[in-house]
Design an enzyme around this catalytic site. Structure first.
Site, PDB file in Angstrom:
ATOM      1  N   ASP A  12       0.863  -1.191   0.000  1.00 11.12           N
ATOM      2  CA  ASP A  12       0.000   0.000   0.000  1.00 11.12           C
ATOM      3  C   ASP A  12       0.894   1.234   0.000  1.00 11.12           C
ATOM      4  OD1 ASP A  12      -2.740  -0.707   0.157  1.00 11.12           O
ATOM      5  OD2 ASP A  12      -2.481  -1.324   2.248  1.00 11.12           O
TER       6      ASP A  12
ATOM      7  N   ASP B 180       8.189  -3.532  17.491  1.00  8.97           N
ATOM      8  CA  ASP B 180       8.920  -2.276  17.300  1.00  8.97           C
ATOM      9  C   ASP B 180       7.952  -1.144  16.971  1.00  8.97           C
ATOM     10  OD1 ASP B 180      11.758  -1.146  15.243  1.00  8.97           O
ATOM     11  OD2 ASP B 180      11.090  -0.602  17.269  1.00  8.97           O
TER      12      ASP B 180
ATOM     13  N   LYS C  67       6.315   2.272  17.039  1.00  8.38           N
ATOM     14  CA  LYS C  67       6.794   3.618  17.366  1.00  8.38           C
ATOM     15  C   LYS C  67       6.264   4.556  16.296  1.00  8.38           C
ATOM     16  CE  LYS C  67      11.164   2.563  15.046  1.00  8.38           C
ATOM     17  NZ  LYS C  67      12.633   2.663  15.082  1.00  8.38           N
TER      18      LYS C  67
HETATM   19  N1  LIG Z   1       4.261   1.691   2.285  1.00 10.72           N
HETATM   20  C1  LIG Z   1       4.952   2.835   2.327  1.00 10.72           C
HETATM   21  N2  LIG Z   1       4.433   3.970   1.802  1.00 10.72           N
HETATM   22  C2  LIG Z   1       5.118   5.125   1.856  1.00 10.72           C
HETATM   23  N3  LIG Z   1       6.347   5.264   2.402  1.00 10.72           N
HETATM   24  C3  LIG Z   1       6.906   4.162   2.925  1.00 10.72           C
HETATM   25  C4  LIG Z   1       6.255   2.907   2.914  1.00 10.72           C
HETATM   26  N4  LIG Z   1       7.069   1.995   3.507  1.00 10.72           N
HETATM   27  C5  LIG Z   1       8.177   2.664   3.878  1.00 10.72           C
HETATM   28  N5  LIG Z   1       8.093   3.949   3.534  1.00 10.72           N
HETATM   29  C6  LIG Z   1       9.115   4.974   3.795  1.00 10.72           C
HETATM   30  O1  LIG Z   1      10.364   4.509   3.286  1.00 10.72           O
HETATM   31  C7  LIG Z   1      11.369   4.598   4.289  1.00 10.72           C
HETATM   32  C8  LIG Z   1      12.138   3.295   4.335  1.00 10.72           C
HETATM   33  O2  LIG Z   1      11.270   2.304   4.815  1.00 10.72           O
HETATM   34  P1  LIG Z   1      11.829   0.831   5.051  1.00 10.72           P
HETATM   35  O3  LIG Z   1      10.743   0.047   5.700  1.00 10.72           O
HETATM   36  O4  LIG Z   1      12.416   0.321   3.799  1.00 10.72           O
HETATM   37  O5  LIG Z   1      13.055   1.013   6.005  1.00 10.72           O
HETATM   38  P2  LIG Z   1      12.956   1.399   7.556  1.00 10.72           P
HETATM   39  O6  LIG Z   1      12.205   0.320   8.239  1.00 10.72           O
HETATM   40  O7  LIG Z   1      12.455   2.779   7.669  1.00 10.72           O
HETATM   41  O8  LIG Z   1      14.454   1.401   7.963  1.00 10.72           O
HETATM   42  P3  LIG Z   1      15.173   0.173   8.648  1.00 10.72           P
HETATM   43  O9  LIG Z   1      15.084  -0.944   7.635  1.00 10.72           O
HETATM   44  O10 LIG Z   1      16.529   0.680   8.895  1.00 10.72           O
HETATM   45  O11 LIG Z   1      14.360  -0.108   9.891  1.00 10.72           O
HETATM   46  C9  LIG Z   1      10.686   4.845   5.623  1.00 10.72           C
HETATM   47  O12 LIG Z   1      11.283   5.954   6.210  1.00 10.72           O
HETATM   48  C10 LIG Z   1       9.253   5.126   5.295  1.00 10.72           C
HETATM   49  O13 LIG Z   1       8.937   6.437   5.647  1.00 10.72           O
END
Ligand SMILES: Nc1ncnc2c1ncn2[C@@H]1O[C@H](COP(=O)(O)OP(=O)(O)OP(=O)(O)O)[C@@H](O)[C@H]1O
Ligand SMILES: O=C(O)[C@@H]1CCC(=O)N(CCc2ccc(Cl)cc2)[C@H]1c1ccccc1Cl
Length: 322
Positions: free
Chosen positions: A113, A158, A160
């Protein structure tokens, strides 16, 4: 010809099944089925891009993981946990939905999504604090999603504000399930001590390779190394506090001192903290997970008076942030 025509429209491949019947099998999606757009964000092992399905013109967020990097950092287990948990959590508006996964020689792709409203943390920083009405709305949506997660036997571990994303209508979409824990059926009762999992060996194994983010980690994770459903409710208490106060309850200049505050339950409410929210937070930030307010009692708490739980909640218009 007509069947081929109809099939082509929705991306299916016609096959003959065991009984000689012509069946439409959905075609596996791939990189070529999407137009990739802007970068939404970067993770430690991933890049998230906005993308449009070329057949349906629907917009998604596609999380691209570099295989070499994941293998080098020994994170293959996290990838499988994220896929397995998201595949279990497909039927709730408050959880980022995983539509497809595919891969090419270099990368893995998760089609998710699109949460175009960004992270709840970012919105909170913009307004410093939320008023009681906005806090009630956002914490109610988070709780509704956590309740669904727990009923499906998943502990997030996790929770937050960074992992609470917002969609285009400013409704909640919880993400980041790579560090979640899946409870095996027999153990899925009460505070549901999670079953063993590859990340930290069998449940009896005290060595825990994963601990959440310092400010939101529950005391039991620091002392007994075991997460349970109530650990998510501790984090939930920290989030309510943070939305109203503009900062988390346990925050020190380094992780170790933050952990000391947590296990000592060393936190205070700022002046003017709303009374009913204070009572709820005090019943969630309890050191013994078994004494923490359970899900049904939280939903019935005075702070959530007037909230309609379940589908109705998600039809409401998000309150204007001020
Ligand atoms: N479904 C989504 N829609 C919009 N933005 C997203 C979505 N998923 C992640 N993001 C954005 O992309 C960034 C990277 O997300 P990702 O889950 O890949 O890594 P993370 O969990 O933030 O970092 P880490 O893997 O170090 O915990 C996040 O900061 C988030 O704001
Ligand atoms: O479990 C699955 O759905 C398939 C099964 C077949 C397959 O090869 N993969 C990729 C396995 C994998 C996981 C991590 C790395 Cl670094 C490389 C390959 C899995 C996969 C494909 C696409 C996206 C994620 C995953 Cl885990």
């Amino acid at each position: 010809e007509e069947w081929k025509e109809r099939g082509a429209a929705v991306g299916v491949r016609q096959e003959v099944d065991a009984n000689g019947q012509i069946v439409n099998r959905p075609m596996k999606k791939g990189v070529k089925d999407f137009n990739f757009g802007r970068t939404l964000g970067e993770g430690s092992y991933s890049t998230v891009l906005a993308a449009t399905d070329r057949q349906t013109m629907r917009e998604y967020a596609i999380k691209v993981l570099d295989k070499k990097h994941i293998i080098k950092e020994k994170k293959v287990k996290y990838v499988n946990i994220e896929k397995d948990t998201l595949n279990r959590l497909t039927d709730h508006p408050g959880i980022v939905r995983l539509y497809y996964t595919f891969q090419d020689e270099r990368s893995l792709y998760f089609v998710l999504d699109l949460a175009s409203g960004g992270e709840l943390l970012g919105v909170l920083k913009q307004y410093t604090t939320f008023d009681e009405e906005c806090t009630r709305f956002y914490s109610a949506e988070i709780l509704d999603a956590v309740d669904y997660m727990h009923r499906q036997g998943v502990i997030h571990r996790d929770l937050k504000p960074e992992n609470v994303l917002l969609d285009s209508h400013m409704h909640v979409k919880i993400t980041d399930f790579g560090t979640a824990k899946i409870l095996d059926p027999p153990k899925n009762e009460g505070i549901g001590i999670a079953a063993g999992d590859p990340m930290d060996g069998a449940n009896t194994d005290r060595a825990m390779s994963f601990v959440g983010t310092a400010e939101y980690v529950s005391p039991e994770l620091l002392t007994e190394k075991n997460a349970c459903k109530a650990s998510d409710l501790w984090a939930f208490g920290c989030i309510i506090y943070q939305l109203l106060a503009g900062r988390p309850p346990f925050k020190a200049s380094n992780e170790y001192q933050t952990f000391q505050k947590i296990v000592a339950l060393d936190y205070v409410f700022p002046d003017g903290f709303p009374e009913s929210a204070r009572d709820l937070v005090e019943r969630l930030l309890v050191l013994d997970p078994a004494q923490r307010l359970p899900m049904e009692h939280i939903k019935n708490h005075q702070f959530f008076a007037g909230v309609t739980w379940g589908k109705g909640l998600w039809k409401l218009k998000a309150p204007r942030l001020k």
